[in-house]
Write a protein that holds these residues in place. Structure first.
Motif, mmCIF file in Angstrom:
data_model
loop_
_atom_site.group_PDB
_atom_site.id
_atom_site.type_symbol
_atom_site.label_atom_id
_atom_site.label_comp_id
_atom_site.label_asym_id
_atom_site.label_seq_id
_atom_site.Cartn_x
_atom_site.Cartn_y
_atom_site.Cartn_z
ATOM 1 N N GLU A 45 69.402 -46.848 -77.304
ATOM 2 C CA GLU A 45 68.635 -45.625 -77.028
ATOM 3 C C GLU A 45 69.566 -44.410 -77.062
ATOM 4 O OE1 GLU A 45 65.178 -43.802 -76.668
ATOM 5 O OE2 GLU A 45 65.246 -45.963 -76.369
ATOM 6 N N GLY A 46 69.155 -43.393 -77.817
ATOM 7 C CA GLY A 46 69.947 -42.177 -77.919
ATOM 8 C C GLY A 46 71.009 -42.218 -79.003
ATOM 9 N N ARG A 47 71.238 -43.365 -79.570
ATOM 10 C CA ARG A 47 72.234 -43.486 -80.650
ATOM 11 C C ARG A 47 71.564 -43.803 -81.982
ATOM 12 N NH1 ARG A 47 77.859 -44.827 -79.274
ATOM 13 N NH2 ARG A 47 78.054 -44.854 -77.023
ATOM 14 N N VAL A 48 70.651 -44.755 -81.948
ATOM 15 C CA VAL A 48 69.996 -45.229 -83.165
ATOM 16 C C VAL A 48 68.493 -45.219 -82.919
ATOM 17 C CG1 VAL A 48 69.729 -47.188 -84.734
ATOM 18 C CG2 VAL A 48 71.959 -46.706 -83.730
ATOM 19 N N GLU A 49 67.754 -44.690 -83.866
ATOM 20 C CA GLU A 49 66.303 -44.706 -83.749
ATOM 21 C C GLU A 49 65.789 -46.137 -83.893
ATOM 22 O OE1 GLU A 49 64.245 -42.006 -86.315
ATOM 23 O OE2 GLU A 49 65.740 -40.440 -85.991
ATOM 24 N N GLU A 50 64.745 -46.441 -83.155
ATOM 25 C CA GLU A 50 64.164 -47.787 -83.188
ATOM 26 C C GLU A 50 63.747 -48.174 -84.605
ATOM 27 O OE1 GLU A 50 60.632 -50.376 -81.022
ATOM 28 O OE2 GLU A 50 60.981 -48.308 -80.419
ATOM 29 N N ARG A 51 63.176 -47.229 -85.338
ATOM 30 C CA ARG A 51 62.711 -47.494 -86.707
ATOM 31 C C ARG A 51 63.879 -47.912 -87.612
ATOM 32 N NH1 ARG A 51 62.558 -43.574 -90.550
ATOM 33 N NH2 ARG A 51 62.885 -42.069 -88.889
ATOM 34 N N GLU A 52 65.018 -47.212 -87.496
ATOM 35 C CA GLU A 52 66.189 -47.549 -88.322
ATOM 36 C C GLU A 52 66.735 -48.922 -87.971
ATOM 37 O OE1 GLU A 52 68.678 -44.230 -87.398
ATOM 38 O OE2 GLU A 52 68.149 -43.217 -89.273
ATOM 39 N N PHE A 53 66.826 -49.208 -86.665
ATOM 40 C CA PHE A 53 67.310 -50.506 -86.221
ATOM 41 C C PHE A 53 66.419 -51.622 -86.767
ATOM 42 C CE2 PHE A 53 66.698 -53.985 -83.218
ATOM 43 C CZ PHE A 53 67.970 -54.524 -83.198
ATOM 44 N N GLN A 54 65.113 -51.470 -86.602
ATOM 45 C CA GLN A 54 64.195 -52.517 -87.050
ATOM 46 C C GLN A 54 64.203 -52.661 -88.562
ATOM 47 O OE1 GLN A 54 60.533 -51.590 -85.008
ATOM 48 N NE2 GLN A 54 61.130 -52.860 -83.278
ATOM 49 N N ILE A 114 74.634 -44.728 -92.159
ATOM 50 C CA ILE A 114 73.785 -44.440 -90.996
ATOM 51 C C ILE A 114 74.534 -44.560 -89.681
ATOM 52 C CG2 ILE A 114 71.763 -45.199 -89.676
ATOM 53 C CD1 ILE A 114 70.535 -46.130 -92.319
ATOM 54 N N TYR A 115 75.168 -45.673 -89.450
ATOM 55 C CA TYR A 115 75.624 -46.013 -88.108
ATOM 56 C C TYR A 115 76.995 -45.462 -87.724
ATOM 57 C CZ TYR A 115 71.570 -49.031 -88.291
ATOM 58 O OH TYR A 115 70.290 -49.497 -88.409
ATOM 59 N N ARG A 116 77.903 -45.311 -88.652
ATOM 60 C CA ARG A 116 79.263 -44.868 -88.320
ATOM 61 C C ARG A 116 79.273 -43.520 -87.608
ATOM 62 N NH1 ARG A 116 83.322 -44.617 -93.054
ATOM 63 N NH2 ARG A 116 81.833 -43.066 -93.745
ATOM 64 N N ASP A 117 78.475 -42.579 -88.098
ATOM 65 C CA ASP A 117 78.425 -41.239 -87.498
ATOM 66 C C ASP A 117 77.852 -41.260 -86.084
ATOM 67 O OD1 ASP A 117 79.487 -40.251 -89.810
ATOM 68 O OD2 ASP A 117 77.554 -39.649 -90.648
ATOM 69 N N ARG A 118 77.261 -42.365 -85.695
ATOM 70 C CA ARG A 118 76.665 -42.481 -84.361
ATOM 71 C C ARG A 118 77.510 -43.344 -83.425
ATOM 72 N NH1 ARG A 118 70.521 -43.063 -86.544
ATOM 73 N NH2 ARG A 118 70.636 -41.200 -87.823
ATOM 74 N N GLY A 119 78.696 -43.731 -83.891
ATOM 75 C CA GLY A 119 79.599 -44.516 -83.060
ATOM 76 C C GLY A 119 79.171 -45.958 -82.901
#
Length: 142
Positions: A45-54, A114-119
């Motif tokens: 939560e707050g790092r990755v949107e649920e839609r992107e994760f799924q 997608i994910y690197r920029d969000r740590g």
């Protein structure tokens, strides 16, 4: 069934703090085929949107579903392997191995775009014996 197992950051032997990790477990509701749970972990939560994760987990599951399909291709691979005393595998990858490579490449691309920029970094499930998908929270990535 829990969506994720969380490992908190803790000091290692050399005094450095290890990154926080969560593990997305296999989904065994439909048998033992390789399929991972798509439930959204609260830790993202707050790092990755649920839609992107799924979308990421669903795509990984689709690739593994393709890898485990029994059809003409897998029957021909098995027949050819037997006919060549399995030496064909020295010069040609199996369909399953190609799918494992597709998963690894897909995760590399997703991490980069997608994910690197969000740590956050997804680890190839093959590194964990296809038991879990490890997600590492690494502030140095941001």
């Amino acid at each position: 069934m829990a969506a994720a197992v969380v490992t908190e950051a803790s000091p290692s032997r050399n005094g450095r703090v290890a990154a926080k990790r969560i593990f997305i477990e296999r989904d065994y509701t439909n048998g033992t085929s390789v399929k991972f749970q798509t439930a959204y972990p609260d830790e993202l939560e707050g790092r990755v949107e649920e839609r992107e994760f799924q979308r990421t987990i669903t795509r990984i599951n689709e690739i593994f579903d393709d890898a485990e399909q029994v059809g003409l291709r897998s029957c021909m691979e098995g027949t050819l392997a037997c006919a060549t005393f399995f030496s064909i595998h020295l010069c040609r990858k199996t369909h399953y191995e190609k799918c494992l490579d597709r998963v690894a490449e897909y995760l590399k691309e997703q991490n980069r775009t997608i994910y690197r920029d969000r740590g956050v970094r997804f680890i190839d499930p093959m590194e964990r014996g296809l038991r879990v998908i490890e997600i590492v929270f690494d502030p140095s990535l941001v």
